[in-house]
Design a protein around this motif. Structure first.
Motif, PDB file in Angstrom:
ATOM      1  N   ALA A   1       0.831  -0.922  -0.027  1.00 36.52           N
ATOM      2  CA  ALA A   1       0.139   0.097  -0.022  1.00 36.52           C
ATOM      3  C   ALA A   1       0.384   1.436   0.482  1.00 36.52           C
ATOM      4  CB  ALA A   1      -0.806   0.205   1.525  1.00 36.52           C
ATOM      5  N   LYS A   2       0.286   2.488  -0.556  1.00 39.17           N
ATOM      6  CA  LYS A   2       1.412   3.413  -0.522  1.00 39.17           C
ATOM      7  C   LYS A   2       1.941   4.096   0.852  1.00 39.17           C
ATOM      8  CE  LYS A   2       1.723   5.627  -3.946  1.00 39.17           C
ATOM      9  NZ  LYS A   2       2.926   5.843  -4.598  1.00 39.17           N
ATOM     10  N   ALA A   3       0.680   3.471   1.526  1.00 38.04           N
ATOM     11  CA  ALA A   3       2.155   4.122   3.469  1.00 38.04           C
ATOM     12  C   ALA A   3       2.560   3.378   4.185  1.00 38.04           C
ATOM     13  CB  ALA A   3       0.493   5.058   3.871  1.00 38.04           C
ATOM     14  N   SER A   4       2.808   1.701   3.473  1.00 38.02           N
ATOM     15  CA  SER A   4       3.463   1.137   3.550  1.00 38.02           C
ATOM     16  C   SER A   4       4.446   1.849   3.998  1.00 38.02           C
ATOM     17  CB  SER A   4       3.535  -0.527   3.142  1.00 38.02           C
ATOM     18  OG  SER A   4       2.117  -0.418   3.172  1.00 38.02           O
ATOM     19  N   ASN A   5       5.260   1.631   4.894  1.00 34.99           N
ATOM     20  CA  ASN A   5       6.959   2.278   5.448  1.00 34.99           C
ATOM     21  C   ASN A   5       7.589   1.696   6.397  1.00 34.99           C
ATOM     22  OD1 ASN A   5       6.415   3.666   8.265  1.00 34.99           O
ATOM     23  ND2 ASN A   5       4.313   3.851   7.070  1.00 34.99           N
ATOM     24  N   VAL A   6       9.153   1.753   6.085  1.00 36.22           N
ATOM     25  CA  VAL A   6       9.491   1.339   7.717  1.00 36.22           C
ATOM     26  C   VAL A   6       9.844   2.085   8.987  1.00 36.22           C
ATOM     27  CG1 VAL A   6      12.165   2.147   6.750  1.00 36.22           C
ATOM     28  CG2 VAL A   6      11.797   0.082   7.511  1.00 36.22           C
ATOM     29  N   THR A   7       9.327   3.502   9.080  1.00 36.37           N
ATOM     30  CA  THR A   7       9.364   4.899   9.763  1.00 36.37           C
ATOM     31  C   THR A   7       9.086   3.788  11.094  1.00 36.37           C
ATOM     32  OG1 THR A   7       8.826   5.793   8.717  1.00 36.37           O
ATOM     33  CG2 THR A   7       8.457   6.180  10.918  1.00 36.37           C
ATOM     34  N   ALA A   8       8.522   2.975  11.961  1.00 35.92           N
ATOM     35  CA  ALA A   8       9.074   3.351  13.582  1.00 35.92           C
ATOM     36  C   ALA A   8       9.630   1.695  13.394  1.00 35.92           C
ATOM     37  CB  ALA A   8       6.843   1.923  12.922  1.00 35.92           C
ATOM     38  N   ALA A   9      10.263   0.598  12.421  1.00 35.05           N
ATOM     39  CA  ALA A   9      10.787  -0.187  12.707  1.00 35.05           C
ATOM     40  C   ALA A   9      12.028   0.455  12.452  1.00 35.05           C
ATOM     41  CB  ALA A   9      11.175  -1.984  11.686  1.00 35.05           C
ATOM     42  N   TRP A  10      12.300   1.912  11.970  1.00 38.04           N
ATOM     43  CA  TRP A  10      13.586   2.523  11.663  1.00 38.04           C
ATOM     44  C   TRP A  10      14.181   3.264  12.383  1.00 38.04           C
ATOM     45  CZ3 TRP A  10      18.033   1.064   9.217  1.00 38.04           C
ATOM     46  CH2 TRP A  10      18.544   1.908   9.135  1.00 38.04           C
TER      47      TRP A  10
ATOM     48  N   VAL B   1      -3.966  18.251  -3.229  1.00 36.86           N
ATOM     49  CA  VAL B   1      -4.882  18.647  -2.629  1.00 36.86           C
ATOM     50  C   VAL B   1      -4.979  17.215  -1.561  1.00 36.86           C
ATOM     51  CG1 VAL B   1      -7.664  17.530  -3.376  1.00 36.86           C
ATOM     52  CG2 VAL B   1      -5.837  18.768  -4.341  1.00 36.86           C
ATOM     53  N   ALA B   2      -5.298  17.330  -0.054  1.00 43.13           N
ATOM     54  CA  ALA B   2      -5.720  15.375   0.812  1.00 43.13           C
ATOM     55  C   ALA B   2      -6.570  14.968   0.245  1.00 43.13           C
ATOM     56  CB  ALA B   2      -6.199  16.700   2.024  1.00 43.13           C
ATOM     57  N   PHE B   3      -6.426  13.688  -0.258  1.00 43.93           N
ATOM     58  CA  PHE B   3      -7.383  12.573  -0.075  1.00 43.93           C
ATOM     59  C   PHE B   3      -6.868  11.288   0.428  1.00 43.93           C
ATOM     60  CE2 PHE B   3      -5.169  10.808  -3.840  1.00 43.93           C
ATOM     61  CZ  PHE B   3      -3.940  11.432  -4.167  1.00 43.93           C
ATOM     62  N   ASP B   4      -7.341  11.035   1.393  1.00 38.94           N
ATOM     63  CA  ASP B   4      -7.382   9.017   1.173  1.00 38.94           C
ATOM     64  C   ASP B   4      -7.240   8.370   0.157  1.00 38.94           C
ATOM     65  OD1 ASP B   4      -6.840   8.922   4.505  1.00 38.94           O
ATOM     66  OD2 ASP B   4      -9.478  10.251   4.110  1.00 38.94           O
ATOM     67  N   HIS B   5      -6.322   7.299   0.547  1.00 34.92           N
ATOM     68  CA  HIS B   5      -5.835   6.214  -0.301  1.00 34.92           C
ATOM     69  C   HIS B   5      -4.788   5.107   0.059  1.00 34.92           C
ATOM     70  CE1 HIS B   5      -1.679   7.625  -1.566  1.00 34.92           C
ATOM     71  NE2 HIS B   5      -1.898   8.860  -0.930  1.00 34.92           N
ATOM     72  N   ASP B   6      -4.852   4.256  -0.410  1.00 29.67           N
ATOM     73  CA  ASP B   6      -3.624   3.330   0.200  1.00 29.67           C
ATOM     74  C   ASP B   6      -3.624   2.553  -0.776  1.00 29.67           C
ATOM     75  OD1 ASP B   6      -1.802   2.963   2.308  1.00 29.67           O
ATOM     76  OD2 ASP B   6      -2.993   1.976   3.846  1.00 29.67           O
ATOM     77  N   CYS B   7      -4.632   1.355  -0.239  1.00 28.90           N
ATOM     78  CA  CYS B   7      -3.534   0.314  -0.536  1.00 28.90           C
ATOM     79  C   CYS B   7      -4.233   0.379  -2.402  1.00 28.90           C
ATOM     80  CB  CYS B   7      -4.182  -1.167  -0.525  1.00 28.90           C
ATOM     81  SG  CYS B   7      -6.271  -1.520  -1.556  1.00 28.90           S
ATOM     82  N   ARG B   8      -4.647   0.820  -3.452  1.00 24.56           N
ATOM     83  CA  ARG B   8      -5.165   1.176  -4.522  1.00 24.56           C
ATOM     84  C   ARG B   8      -5.320   0.030  -5.044  1.00 24.56           C
ATOM     85  NH1 ARG B   8      -2.177   6.698  -6.524  1.00 24.56           N
ATOM     86  NH2 ARG B   8      -1.730   7.939  -4.210  1.00 24.56           N
ATOM     87  N   GLU B   9      -5.809  -0.799  -4.270  1.00 30.01           N
ATOM     88  CA  GLU B   9      -6.121  -2.083  -5.452  1.00 30.01           C
ATOM     89  C   GLU B   9      -7.500  -2.384  -5.482  1.00 30.01           C
ATOM     90  OE1 GLU B   9      -4.124  -5.565  -3.863  1.00 30.01           O
ATOM     91  OE2 GLU B   9      -2.077  -3.691  -4.184  1.00 30.01           O
ATOM     92  N   GLY B  10      -8.347  -1.288  -4.374  1.00 32.74           N
ATOM     93  CA  GLY B  10      -9.686  -1.682  -4.590  1.00 32.74           C
ATOM     94  C   GLY B  10     -10.318  -2.115  -3.086  1.00 32.74           C
ATOM     95  N   ILE B  11      -8.818  -2.626  -2.225  1.00 33.18           N
ATOM     96  CA  ILE B  11      -9.649  -3.469  -0.862  1.00 33.18           C
ATOM     97  C   ILE B  11      -9.766  -3.064   0.162  1.00 33.18           C
ATOM     98  CG2 ILE B  11      -7.728  -4.685  -0.156  1.00 33.18           C
ATOM     99  CD1 ILE B  11     -10.793  -6.753  -0.856  1.00 33.18           C
ATOM    100  N   CYS B  12      -8.847  -1.870   0.538  1.00 27.37           N
ATOM    101  CA  CYS B  12      -8.434  -1.250   2.018  1.00 27.37           C
ATOM    102  C   CYS B  12      -9.982  -0.724   2.047  1.00 27.37           C
ATOM    103  CB  CYS B  12      -7.355  -1.039   1.627  1.00 27.37           C
ATOM    104  SG  CYS B  12      -7.374   1.038   1.513  1.00 27.37           S
ATOM    105  N   GLY B  13     -10.464   0.227   1.020  1.00 29.89           N
ATOM    106  CA  GLY B  13     -11.633   0.830   1.531  1.00 29.89           C
ATOM    107  C   GLY B  13     -10.616   2.354   2.005  1.00 29.89           C
ATOM    108  N   SER B  14      -9.614   2.983   1.372  1.00 23.56           N
ATOM    109  CA  SER B  14     -10.197   4.110   2.041  1.00 23.56           C
ATOM    110  C   SER B  14      -9.542   5.059   0.769  1.00 23.56           C
ATOM    111  CB  SER B  14      -8.097   4.442   1.944  1.00 23.56           C
ATOM    112  OG  SER B  14      -7.757   2.621   3.148  1.00 23.56           O
ATOM    113  N   CYS B  15      -9.513   5.177  -0.416  1.00 28.09           N
ATOM    114  CA  CYS B  15     -10.571   6.234  -1.268  1.00 28.09           C
ATOM    115  C   CYS B  15     -12.022   6.046  -1.162  1.00 28.09           C
ATOM    116  CB  CYS B  15      -9.600   5.355  -2.785  1.00 28.09           C
ATOM    117  SG  CYS B  15     -10.642   4.336  -3.618  1.00 28.09           S
ATOM    118  N   ALA B  16     -11.755   7.264  -1.519  1.00 27.34           N
ATOM    119  CA  ALA B  16     -13.644   8.132  -1.300  1.00 27.34           C
ATOM    120  C   ALA B  16     -13.461   9.477  -1.420  1.00 27.34           C
ATOM    121  CB  ALA B  16     -13.798   7.977  -0.031  1.00 27.34           C
ATOM    122  N   MET B  17     -14.093   9.417  -3.306  1.00 27.31           N
ATOM    123  CA  MET B  17     -14.498  10.612  -4.396  1.00 27.31           C
ATOM    124  C   MET B  17     -15.580  10.759  -4.519  1.00 27.31           C
ATOM    125  SD  MET B  17     -10.560  11.330  -5.881  1.00 27.31           S
ATOM    126  CE  MET B  17      -9.235  11.698  -4.745  1.00 27.31           C
TER     127      MET B  17
END
Lengths: 640, 249, 254
Positions: free
Chosen positions: A241-250, C52-68
């Motif tokens: 995922a875009k937010a996955s990161n190493v920060t806490a571990a690092w 622009v602030a927007f929520d997103h994370d997995c970008r494969e349609g499963i985490c449910g973060s994105c919302a527009m």
């Protein structure tokens, strides 16, 4: 610093170790449990299951997650399944066999005792998940269904459609939610851990920043549990995922925790190739596709004809040619390297020639479209959505991508790092997969750590602390750590350079992928060891982070994470440079067999390489935990 | 600046629905939106039954004055001789009034709740996919029906808006009323509104009551369409045929 | 392709928001919708404007973060697709694309397109679980679950908790989310002991935050997992049933 890497593995036969351990470990009586506060960072499978279980036992738990909801952690994206030695299929599975497959699959770089325990508790995980309501696939008679996965000759994988990770995480999240409502877990969402606090050698808390308000706050506890995932995003493009990161571990590493085997990174062979420079992440297509799909490239390099124009005689089914026994079903690392070889030699396909074909044409002819649709319909749909191409008509294009990281913070048998009181679970630790993880084993490990291992082992640390209060958060150690966090945040904001955070992340990813990706050489690694520090210097003099600390500032969040990747990436490369062998996900071109397969060096490298932070600008120090194999015979892997 | 904890905390005033629930089971059920929707569905079902029976009875207008007046008289004598005249009729009337009352009060309260649930509206145009004209105009068709009902009672029960009204002469009263073109148009429009209301209501009812079985679910839509169409055709035929002179004195 | 992005900008929860129009030139049709925002944000940052602030994370349609809210539809025009999986090739017919945050009392705006969806967690905390403390479970195969029941539970459990159902509902109702979470557990034998207490507590918590369901069906149409409104019917029925159940008799077979 003199660090002894004692894993604390109980004596006795491997079958008895965990049971004997559980009998001998110190317990905390139920009434006393509520006197202990445990901080859990991360809400994926390992974190959520640990927090819920500890709270059920009676401990007071503080849960920090940087997501808006604990349920969004990246465990949710795991597709395939979870292994367990249930032997429901009566096909000869056993704890012993799961143990053996995992050690072998990990290319003999994992700790035997941990893996055996993992295989033992795998059985309990399935029971636990079913009791929670995880809707695993069923047979018509109502019994649980299984399927098989790479690296195993038995069907031991439990699955919930292509969303096993999601369903397991929801199970753990729901158990956690129940404890939140009961008041046993204090949940802090959108709260990112930015420092570990250590006093008198004991981990005693964390400092975190609230991502909406920017408020920096300390949390104090008797133990700190990190379940903060892997570091695949050091490559910028990965399936993480875009937010996955190493920060806490690092940051924990910079407070003394050792980082073990960072060079063990898993490249998954079946991902959708990048389509252009703006690509933000790569999407995995389940490994199961290789059951019916045939992988090929055109025999002539730079062949730009559309695939249906290329006759059978001009197609090279290179996996079937080179590995007749396993064919398209060779393990992940082998398939990935083979694809790289084809693309590097100019046989790549697609608009920017960066993929290989995964062709279902003959499978459709043989089985009919309906069968293929039933087996892979949702995956085909996903592929079509992303690429705009119909895989029923045109073969899929695939290419390997960074997927999972086996390395992580060093932990002992108790899952405690070398910093007493700091526990590390799931992908964030280095423990069970050696140099290569088998499919469907990540979910198993995360839940084993959280549901069964940590709740049993944490008593060893807590019991002697009975009667002590957590360090108050106005103690100087907390004040210092807060100041440290504040300083970094303001340092990032004050550079006011010209280039965006993403620019640096992408550059770092390019270095990592080109020089420390699927194939590594002394030369390429040495080059990375000079270019990464240079990029890091450029980052600190030219990064542009707009906005302020006191608001929802996603660039600022990312900047901190990329700053850590810029340090961590160097350590990863250094680890890869020092390990003069090829094993699992670590392939050094200097060390290969005549056929181009990974060549291990068990005499010199059968150890865990754990690195100690020695301060900025200093070379980290390597500590070794040697690995002994009493129950599995070392052998060369072959898939011919 | 508000913290997230502030953002997620709601006091009674800020909450969309009830935060403190009454202990009395009936009041507690009523305090819930799902409960109110159930009440709307049950009262709606009663009203559907009424509308159907009302229409069937009134269609006797096409059989002539004798039949219709006979039917009207029968309604008044229903239950005799066990019960005095008009007791059953009044019972039914009271039941209907209760159903109307509950239906309307619940709708009004749910509407208020739904406005509270989205205090700031979308600032760009919505593009609806599934919500149809009927479902989105329920509260307007509902208001039209309620206002029409008042007129209808004044017109044909109390006679206040019908100068030629003679109590008991049902057939003549209806013809006299429908012969006026504006009144006929009013009846036709009101019944179109009623049919639209029924089209959504008689499907929605199954959802609110939880009558749901994948095997039978497609039938629910057919039922709604058929019911609404029957009511529309039946009810509109009367003013239409009278005002066009096909049916008359 | 060229297009104009009309984006809702709002500095904070209490700030006054407005639409800003950003012309985007030469963007690729293969780009995902969130990658379009990545590009926009890089351009903004390079110009010295806040991204622009927007929520997103997995970008494969499963985490449910994105919302527009994209041109008036939650997650945009493609059915069964979350914002992150929407690609520009599906939007080639548009010159201007309007994007605003999801709006509901239960989803207060944090900044720009990011909203706080914690209310969904509150609903799960209220009863969206099966009480099964770790370690107490019996062997997994001792609980038989008919394949059809298991499949139906999975259909409901596919919910990614994105909140599109609330965003799309003309009433701002949270019924489809709640029903999906509720049905997942209550269709399974393991979920039966708590079934009727679960339905009451989840419904009552839901109604603190969200509007009421009037069966428009917009939620199902917007749901990236295409979860059926049939689950709402089940929730409604069980809520009413719960009013008449005597929990003391739940051990009896008939």
């Amino acid at each position: 610093m003199a660090i002894s890497l004692d894993a604390g593995i109980p004596s006795g036969s491997i079958e008895r170790k965990w049971d004997d351990y559980k009998f001998s470990v110190k317990l905390v009586n139920p009434a006393n449990k509520r006197k202990f506060n445990v901080i859990v960072v991360g809400s994926g499978l390992a974190g959520a299951s640990a927090a819920a279980t500890l709270a059920e036992l009676g401990y007071r738990v503080t849960m920090l997650t940087f997501h808006d909801s604990p349920r969004r952690a990246h465990s949710i994206a795991a597709q395939g399944g979870i292994n367990a030695a249930k032997n429901y299929q009566n096909d000869g599975d056993s704890v012993q066999r799961l143990f053996y497959d995992t050690v072998k699959g990990g290319d003999y770089r994992a700790r035997e005792a941990n893996v055996y325990r993992l295989a033992q508790v795998s059985v309990n995980i399935i029971d636990q998940c079913v009791a929670q309501g995880v809707p695993f696939a069923r047979e018509y008679g109502g019994l649980l269904d299984n399927r098989s996965f790479g690296g195993a000759q038995v069907s031991r994988t439990f699955y919930a459609r292509g969303q096993t990770g999601q369903q397991l995480l929801l199970g753990a999240y729901q158990a956690l939610a129940r404890q939140v409502r009961l008041g046993n877990v204090e949940l802090h969402n959108r709260t990112e851990m930015l420092d570990l606090v250590v006093k008198d050698g004991l981990a005693c808390g964390v400092v975190a920043r609230h991502l909406v308000t920017g408020a920096v706050r300390s949390f104090s506890g008797h133990a700190v549990v990190l379940a903060t995932g892997g570091y695949g995003n050091v490559f910028f493009l990965s399936t993480n995922a875009k937010a996955s990161n190493v920060t806490a571990a690092w940051r924990a590493h910079k407070r003394g925790a050792l980082m073990a085997n960072p060079c063990y990174t898993q490249i998954h062979p079946t991902c959708i190739p990048a389509s252009d420079d703006f690509q933000s992440k790569l999407t995995l297509m389940s490994e199961s596709l290789r059951n019916d799909g045939r992988i090929w490239v055109p025999t002539t390099p730079n062949d730009v004809r559309s695939p249906d124009q290329i006759p059978e005689s001009e197609r090279d089914y290179y996996l079937e040619r080179r590995y007749p026994a396993f064919g398209n079903l060779v393990p992940r690392d082998v398939a990935s390297r083979a694809a790289k070889r084809e693309v590097d030699s100019g046989h790549g396909v697609g608009p920017i020639q960066n993929g290989v074909y995964l062709d279902f044409g003959s499978a459709v002819d043989r089985l009919g479209r309906e069968v293929i649709e039933e087996r892979y319909g949702n995956l085909f749909q996903m592929y079509e959505r992303i690429t705009g191409e119909d895989p029923y008509k045109k073969p899929m294009r695939i290419y390997p991508a960074v997927h999972y990281t086996m390395g992580g913070l060093w932990v002992d048998y108790n899952l405690m790092s070398n910093v007493p009181g700091l526990y590390v679970l799931g992908e964030a630790n280095f423990s069970d997969h050696g140099a290569n993880r088998l499919g469907a084993s990540a979910l198993m490990q995360g839940l084993a750590d959280g549901y069964f291992v940590l709740p049993a082992t944490i008593g060893a640390h807590l019991a002697p602390l009975l009667g002590t209060e957590p360090v108050p958060i106005d103690d100087p150690v907390f004040r210092d750590a807060e100041a440290n966090v504040d300083a970094q945040v303001h340092r990032l904001l004050s550079v006011k350079g010209t280039k965006t955070v993403d620019h640096f992340h992408r550059e770092l990813g390019k270095i990592m992928w080109d020089h420390c990706g699927m194939a590594r050489s002394a030369e390429s690694l040495d080059e990375a060891l000079t270019s990464i520090p240079a990029l890091r210097d450029e980052f600190w003099s030219d990064v542009r982070v707009l906005g302020e600390n006191e608001s929802f500032n996603q660039s600022l969040e990312r900047a901190g994470r990329v700053a850590d990747f810029l340090e961590f990436g160097e350590l990863l490369v250094r680890d890869a440079r020092h390990r003069e062998e090829s094993c699992g996900g670590h392939f050094r071109v200097e060390h290969q067999t005549e056929e181009g397969e990974a060549l291990r060096n068990d005499d010199d490298f059968a150890y865990v390489g754990a690195w100690e932070w020695t301060g900025e600008g200093n070379t980290p120090e390597l500590h070794k935990e040697s690995l002994t194999f009493d129950n599995v015979a070392l052998a060369q892997r072959s898939y011919k | 600046m508000k913290t997230l904890q502030d953002l997620t905390k709601t006091s009674d005033d800020e909450a969309v629905g009830s935060t403190r629930r009454p202990t009395n089971p009936i009041r507690r059920f009523w305090s819930s939106a799902v409960g109110k929707k159930w009440v709307m569905a049950v009262s709606g079902l009663a009203l559907l039954g009424f509308v159907l029976v009302h229409m069937v009875g009134n269609l006797k207008i096409f059989l002539g004055a004798v039949h219709l007046d006979e039917y009207a008289e029968w309604l008044h004598t229903l239950g005799e001789p066990a019960l005095p005249r008009t007791v059953v009729l009044w019972g039914m009337r009271l039941g209907l009034i209760a159903a109307f009352g509950l239906h309307i009060v619940a709708a009004a309260q749910l509407t208020r709740m739904n406005h509270k649930a989205r205090p700031v509206r979308y600032q760009s145009r919505r593009d609806y996919v599934a919500a149809n004209f009927a479902s989105r105009t329920m509260r307007w068709t509902g208001v039209i029906i309620a206002l029409f009902l008042l007129f209808h009672l004044a017109d044909l029960s109390w006679g206040t808006t019908n100068p030629d009204f003679v109590r008991g002469n049902t057939y003549d009263n209806v013809i006299a009323s429908f012969e006026r073109v504006p009144v006929a148009i009013l009846y036709i429009l009101a019944n179109i509104a009623l049919a639209i209301h029924i089209f959504h209501g008689s499907w929605s009812m199954f959802q609110s009551l939880g009558w749901n079985n994948p095997r039978w679910n497609p039938i629910r839509r057919y039922f709604a369409v058929t019911f609404a169409a029957v009511i529309a055709v039946g009810n509109i035929s009367m003013p239409l045929l009278v005002v066009t002179g096909v049916v008359g004195k | 392709m060229d297009l104009n992005l009309k984006v809702w900008r709002q500095a904070g929860p209490d700030a006054v928001g407005r639409f800003e129009i950003y012309p985007m030139h030469d963007v690729s049709e293969d780009m995902s919708f969130l990658e379009l925002f990545d590009v926009l944000n890089e351009q903004l940052e390079t110009r010295g404007e806040e991204p622009v602030a927007f929520d997103h994370d997995c970008r494969e349609g499963i985490c449910g973060s994105c919302a527009m809210m994209i041109d008036g539809r939650a997650h945009g025009p493609e059915r069964g697709t979350a914002t992150c999986q929407l690609h520009l090739r599906k939007l080639t017919d548009r010159e201007t694309i309007t994007v605003e945050p999801w709006r509901a009392a239960g989803f207060p705006i944090i900044k720009d397109l990011a909203v706080d969806r914690s209310a969904l967690d509150r609903i799960v905390e209220a009863g969206g679980y099966i009480t099964a403390p770790t370690g107490a479970a019996r062997d997994a195969n001792e609980i038989l679950v008919a394949k059809q029941a298991s499949d139906a539970a999975m259909d409901a459990a596919a919910c990614i908790g994105c909140g599109a159902c609330v965003a799309a509902c003309p009433n701002g109702a949270g019924q489809l989310f709640t029903a999906a979470k509720y049905s997942h557990l209550s269709l399974l034998p393991q979920g039966q002991p708590e079934r009727f207490t679960r339905v009451v507590s989840m419904v009552e918590e839901m109604e603190r935050w969200f509007g009421s369901c009037t069966n428009h069906g917009e939620c199902e149409a917007a749901c990236p997992k295409e979860i059926s409104v049939n689950f709402i019917a089940m929730l409604n029925r069980d809520y009413v049933k719960a009013q008449f159940k005597n929990p003391a008799l739940s051990g009896q077979r008939h």
